[in-house]
Design a protein around this motif. Structure first.
Motif, PDB file in Angstrom:
ATOM      1  N   ALA A  42     -13.521  -0.152   0.715  1.00  0.00           N
ATOM      2  CA  ALA A  42     -12.957   0.930   0.185  1.00  0.00           C
ATOM      3  C   ALA A  42     -12.902   1.310  -1.393  1.00  0.00           C
ATOM      4  O   ALA A  42     -12.969   0.628  -2.134  1.00  0.00           O
ATOM      5  CB  ALA A  42     -11.496   1.311   0.655  1.00  0.00           C
ATOM      6  N   ASP A  43     -13.003   2.621  -1.572  1.00  0.00           N
ATOM      7  CA  ASP A  43     -13.168   2.991  -3.143  1.00  0.00           C
ATOM      8  C   ASP A  43     -11.696   3.230  -3.638  1.00  0.00           C
ATOM      9  O   ASP A  43     -11.441   3.249  -4.919  1.00  0.00           O
ATOM     10  CB  ASP A  43     -14.069   4.406  -3.157  1.00  0.00           C
ATOM     11  N   ALA A  44     -10.730   3.577  -2.765  1.00  0.00           N
ATOM     12  CA  ALA A  44      -9.386   4.001  -3.101  1.00  0.00           C
ATOM     13  C   ALA A  44      -8.657   3.799  -2.132  1.00  0.00           C
ATOM     14  O   ALA A  44      -8.848   3.676  -0.771  1.00  0.00           O
ATOM     15  CB  ALA A  44      -9.351   5.140  -3.559  1.00  0.00           C
ATOM     16  N   VAL A  45      -7.177   3.542  -2.380  1.00  0.00           N
ATOM     17  CA  VAL A  45      -6.182   3.612  -1.522  1.00  0.00           C
ATOM     18  C   VAL A  45      -5.220   4.764  -1.919  1.00  0.00           C
ATOM     19  O   VAL A  45      -5.073   5.229  -3.153  1.00  0.00           O
ATOM     20  CB  VAL A  45      -5.422   2.096  -1.614  1.00  0.00           C
ATOM     21  N   LYS A  46      -4.652   5.233  -0.852  1.00  0.00           N
ATOM     22  CA  LYS A  46      -3.721   6.541  -0.869  1.00  0.00           C
ATOM     23  C   LYS A  46      -2.313   6.316  -0.412  1.00  0.00           C
ATOM     24  O   LYS A  46      -2.242   5.698   0.778  1.00  0.00           O
ATOM     25  CB  LYS A  46      -4.478   7.879  -0.393  1.00  0.00           C
ATOM     26  N   LEU A  47      -1.508   6.577  -1.128  1.00  0.00           N
ATOM     27  CA  LEU A  47      -0.029   6.319  -0.695  1.00  0.00           C
ATOM     28  C   LEU A  47       0.590   7.728  -0.421  1.00  0.00           C
ATOM     29  O   LEU A  47      -0.022   8.534  -0.617  1.00  0.00           O
ATOM     30  CB  LEU A  47       0.806   5.540  -1.850  1.00  0.00           C
ATOM     31  N   GLN A  48       1.885   7.496   0.145  1.00  0.00           N
ATOM     32  CA  GLN A  48       2.712   8.786   0.392  1.00  0.00           C
ATOM     33  C   GLN A  48       3.609   8.609  -0.403  1.00  0.00           C
ATOM     34  O   GLN A  48       4.526   7.480  -0.153  1.00  0.00           O
ATOM     35  CB  GLN A  48       2.720   8.929   1.925  1.00  0.00           C
TER      36      GLN A  48
END
Length: 347
Positions: A42-48
């Motif tokens: 993956a290029d990135a992780v996204k949180l909430q």
């Protein structure tokens, strides 16, 4: 620059692993998800980023219960669900740090003005507006005013509502947001993807478009990639069997790694407009095409005819399109059978 990852159309799509509620209230598990995302390419992780009280009320009225029987959260109180799903604020910095150590980007989706203020305090590099918040114009403006890349998931939004969201971003950023096509069902059937909407979003708002996909199939992501998607977002879990609010529509690490590989291959396959014979492989293959050869021993002065020249493989002789042109002319010299025909052999 971070902005290039979101807006540079020459790059492959930004593949984003959505961690969402799959931390299951364990920091170790959340850190392991960042590692799994990096390992999967993956290029990135996204949180909430939210607290339950920033999203809803602690109330028992029916309006605050999930009433859709097809929902994986049917019957639950919104407040309780969000309390279970919330990522503790104090975990954000360790997760951002782990992402930096693993060489990938970490950013977040704020669900309230307080969330944007908190994320600004830890220098979040980009913001995602979730599909249910697409109509929250004050939230969008608060994120856009930071000047950082804004991604807006469109979900259930009408064209008019999307237009409002885009205008809200453009009041503060000339480039506008990245718009994500999103089907707000969990999981989402692939036939509900309607990916032709990507081109419509690009045309109507002159912004990059991408996909936030809740299906378990790789097909929507691959189709979106071939349609020029700038970003592909999928939920990631360590193991669906571990449960959790979002586990049912999340990919496991091996599945996510395969998806990432396929997305990159699909992007590479798009290439550019070329017609045959321009690649190294094709230049070698040209030698296996048909061409004109001497098909029997001939003496100088003999006329070229169907009896002594033929179109055969390989391709070292004159191109076959010259066959009619050379018939009736004469051989300049003696030639043995199997000689590739050349112009200097013909009078």
């Amino acid at each position: 620059m971070v902005a290039e990852l979101f807006y540079d159309a020459s790059r492959p799509p930004l593949v984003v692993a959505e961690l969402s509620a799959n931390h299951n209230q364990s920091l170790d598990r959340a850190l392991a998800l960042v590692d799994a995302a990096a390992d999967a390419g993956a290029d990135a992780v996204k949180l909430q980023t939210f607290r339950p009280e920033w999203i809803t009320l602690d109330a028992d009225h029916s309006e605050f219960l999930i009433q859709n029987e097809s929902s994986p959260w049917f019957g639950r109180r919104l407040f309780d669900l969000y309390a279970e799903a919330a990522l503790p604020l104090e975990w954000h910095e360790p997760l951002f740090q782990r992402a930096r150590e693993r060489g990938i980007l970490a950013f977040s989706a704020p669900f309230s003005l307080e969330a944007v203020d908190f994320l600004e305090s830890i220098d979040c590099p980009a913001y995602k507006i979730a599909s249910f918040e697409c109509v929250d114009i004050p939230l969008i403006e608060r994120a856009a005013i930071t000047g950082k890349p804004i991604v807006v998931s469109t979900g259930m939004a009408s064209a008019a509502e999307i237009d409002e969201a885009v205008c809200a971003v453009r009041r503060h950023q000339a480039r506008g947001p990245v718009l994500l096509k999103c089907t707000s069902s969990y999981p989402a059937p692939v036939e509900n993807s309607h990916l032709v909407t990507l081109e419509a979003m690009r045309r109507l708002w002159s912004v990059p478009a991408g996909l936030s996909d809740h299906s378990l199939s790789p097909a929507p992501a691959l189709v979106a990639t071939t349609m020029g998607a700038r970003m592909i977002e999928k939920h990631l879990t360590l193991d669906r069997a571990d449960g959790g609010p979002d586990a049912a529509f999340s990919l496991e690490p091996t599945e996510f790694a395969e998806l990432t590989r396929l997305v990159r291959e699909a992007h590479a396959a798009i290439g550019e407009v070329r017609f045959g014979g321009t690649t190294d492989a094709e230049s070698h293959a040209r030698k296996r095409r048909r061409s004109l050869y001497v098909s029997r021993d001939v003496r100088a002065g003999t006329p070229l005819s169907a009896d002594n020249i033929r179109s055969v493989r390989p391709g070292h002789g004159l191109a076959t399109r010259h066959y009619e042109e050379v018939l009736g002319r004469h051989f300049r010299r003696d030639l043995p059978k199997g000689t590739p025909l050349a112009w200097f052999d013909i009078e």
